[in-house]
Design a protein around this motif. Sequence first.
Motif, PDB file in Angstrom:
ATOM      1  N   VAL A  46      -4.699  10.657  -3.807  1.00 22.62           N
ATOM      2  CA  VAL A  46      -4.596   9.195  -3.798  1.00 22.62           C
ATOM      3  C   VAL A  46      -3.381   8.763  -2.985  1.00 22.62           C
ATOM      4  N   ALA A  47      -2.262   9.453  -3.165  1.00 20.90           N
ATOM      5  CA  ALA A  47      -1.047   9.131  -2.410  1.00 20.90           C
ATOM      6  C   ALA A  47      -1.286   9.279  -0.910  1.00 20.90           C
ATOM      7  N   ALA A  48      -1.954  10.357  -0.519  1.00 20.45           N
ATOM      8  CA  ALA A  48      -2.246  10.570   0.900  1.00 20.45           C
ATOM      9  C   ALA A  48      -3.165   9.476   1.430  1.00 20.45           C
ATOM     10  N   GLY A  49      -4.153   9.104   0.635  1.00 21.40           N
ATOM     11  CA  GLY A  49      -5.064   8.036   1.052  1.00 21.40           C
ATOM     12  C   GLY A  49      -4.354   6.710   1.226  1.00 21.40           C
ATOM     13  N   PHE A  50      -3.515   6.362   0.263  1.00 23.96           N
ATOM     14  CA  PHE A  50      -2.767   5.109   0.386  1.00 23.96           C
ATOM     15  C   PHE A  50      -1.826   5.150   1.582  1.00 23.96           C
ATOM     16  N   GLY A  51      -1.205   6.292   1.810  1.00 22.22           N
ATOM     17  CA  GLY A  51      -0.310   6.412   2.962  1.00 22.22           C
ATOM     18  C   GLY A  51      -1.050   6.249   4.275  1.00 22.22           C
ATOM     19  N   TRP A  52      -2.213   6.856   4.361  1.00 21.57           N
ATOM     20  CA  TRP A  52      -3.038   6.762   5.565  1.00 21.57           C
ATOM     21  C   TRP A  52      -3.476   5.321   5.821  1.00 21.57           C
ATOM     22  N   LEU A  64       0.830  -1.208   0.000  1.00 21.62           N
ATOM     23  CA  LEU A  64       0.000   0.000   0.000  1.00 21.62           C
ATOM     24  C   LEU A  64       0.865   1.259   0.000  1.00 21.62           C
ATOM     25  N   ALA A  65       1.925   1.243   0.780  1.00 15.96           N
ATOM     26  CA  ALA A  65       2.839   2.392   0.816  1.00 15.96           C
ATOM     27  C   ALA A  65       3.513   2.580  -0.541  1.00 15.96           C
ATOM     28  N   LEU A 120      -0.507   3.108   6.841  1.00 18.58           N
ATOM     29  CA  LEU A 120      -0.174   3.316   8.250  1.00 18.58           C
ATOM     30  C   LEU A 120      -1.178   2.612   9.159  1.00 18.58           C
ATOM     31  N   GLY A 121      -2.447   2.706   8.806  1.00 15.89           N
ATOM     32  CA  GLY A 121      -3.465   2.002   9.578  1.00 15.89           C
ATOM     33  C   GLY A 121      -3.281   0.496   9.539  1.00 15.89           C
ATOM     34  N   THR A 122      -2.899  -0.021   8.388  1.00 14.32           N
ATOM     35  CA  THR A 122      -2.653  -1.460   8.255  1.00 14.32           C
ATOM     36  C   THR A 122      -1.442  -1.869   9.082  1.00 14.32           C
ATOM     37  N   LEU A 123      -0.395  -1.081   9.023  1.00 16.61           N
ATOM     38  CA  LEU A 123       0.815  -1.382   9.797  1.00 16.61           C
ATOM     39  C   LEU A 123       0.540  -1.350  11.301  1.00 16.61           C
ATOM     40  N   ALA A 162      -1.683  -5.456  -6.685  1.00 18.84           N
ATOM     41  CA  ALA A 162      -3.060  -5.626  -6.220  1.00 18.84           C
ATOM     42  C   ALA A 162      -3.303  -7.048  -5.730  1.00 18.84           C
ATOM     43  N   ALA A 163      -2.783  -8.022  -6.456  1.00 16.80           N
ATOM     44  CA  ALA A 163      -2.955  -9.420  -6.044  1.00 16.80           C
ATOM     45  C   ALA A 163      -2.252  -9.692  -4.716  1.00 16.80           C
ATOM     46  N   VAL A 164      -1.023  -9.224  -4.584  1.00 17.38           N
ATOM     47  CA  VAL A 164      -0.282  -9.425  -3.329  1.00 17.38           C
ATOM     48  C   VAL A 164      -1.009  -8.745  -2.176  1.00 17.38           C
ATOM     49  N   ALA A 165      -1.460  -7.525  -2.398  1.00 19.23           N
ATOM     50  CA  ALA A 165      -2.171  -6.808  -1.336  1.00 19.23           C
ATOM     51  C   ALA A 165      -3.452  -7.539  -0.939  1.00 19.23           C
ATOM     52  N   LEU A 166      -4.219  -7.994  -1.923  1.00 20.10           N
ATOM     53  CA  LEU A 166      -5.459  -8.710  -1.605  1.00 20.10           C
ATOM     54  C   LEU A 166      -5.191 -10.005  -0.856  1.00 20.10           C
ATOM     55  N   VAL A 167      -4.220 -10.763  -1.327  1.00 18.87           N
ATOM     56  CA  VAL A 167      -3.919 -12.040  -0.664  1.00 18.87           C
ATOM     57  C   VAL A 167      -3.470 -11.812   0.775  1.00 18.87           C
ATOM     58  N   THR A 168      -2.611 -10.828   0.978  1.00 23.37           N
ATOM     59  CA  THR A 168      -2.114 -10.593   2.337  1.00 23.37           C
ATOM     60  C   THR A 168      -3.175  -9.956   3.239  1.00 23.37           C
ATOM     61  N   LEU A 169      -4.006  -9.099   2.687  1.00 29.41           N
ATOM     62  CA  LEU A 169      -5.059  -8.485   3.501  1.00 29.41           C
ATOM     63  C   LEU A 169      -6.144  -9.478   3.900  1.00 29.41           C
ATOM     64  N   LEU A 170      -6.396 -10.454   3.030  1.00 28.29           N
ATOM     65  CA  LEU A 170      -7.463 -11.420   3.296  1.00 28.29           C
ATOM     66  C   LEU A 170      -6.952 -12.737   3.868  1.00 28.29           C
ATOM     67  N   ALA A 171      -5.659 -12.843   4.107  1.00 26.26           N
ATOM     68  CA  ALA A 171      -5.074 -14.058   4.669  1.00 26.26           C
ATOM     69  C   ALA A 171      -5.599 -14.278   6.096  1.00 26.26           C
ATOM     70  N   PRO A 172      -5.712 -15.523   6.509  1.00 30.74           N
ATOM     71  CA  PRO A 172      -6.206 -15.798   7.865  1.00 30.74           C
ATOM     72  C   PRO A 172      -5.459 -15.056   8.983  1.00 30.74           C
TER      73      PRO A 172
END
Length: 120
Positions: free
Chosen positions: A49-55, A10-11, A58-61, A101-111
């Motif tokens: 968009v950059a600010a949104g992704f950064g925010w 995301l960053a 950070l929330g994900t981290l 996008a695939a890596v982000a989705l897989v890692t975000l939705l991983a158990p």
Amino acid sequence: MTLTVAAAVLALQGLTALVLGGYVLYEIVIGQGEDIGSAFALAGFAFAVAAGFGWVALGTLRVLRWSRGPAVVAQIFALPLAVTLIQSQQYLWGVPLVVAAAVALVTLLAPPSTKALTDD
């Protein structure tokens, strides 16, 4: 670990939007922009968009529950964009975007991510 990878992706997406917005402004400064109003709007959108992704990164981290929704939605929007880029033979942009996008989705939705984000 999965949330760290997701936050990094995301960053990176946010950094890419920031660089593209900066490039558009650079083109305006050197006089290459043909439509100044549209160029400023595009640069502003890229910075937003950059600010949104950064925010969201950070929330994900920080393992904040709200961060997964916007992150997943952003990737769902990125996939059709990546496919369109690939279909128009813009492989340099489309392939990395679909991979990210695939890596982000897989890692975000991983158990492990789901467990971390839903445990109180």
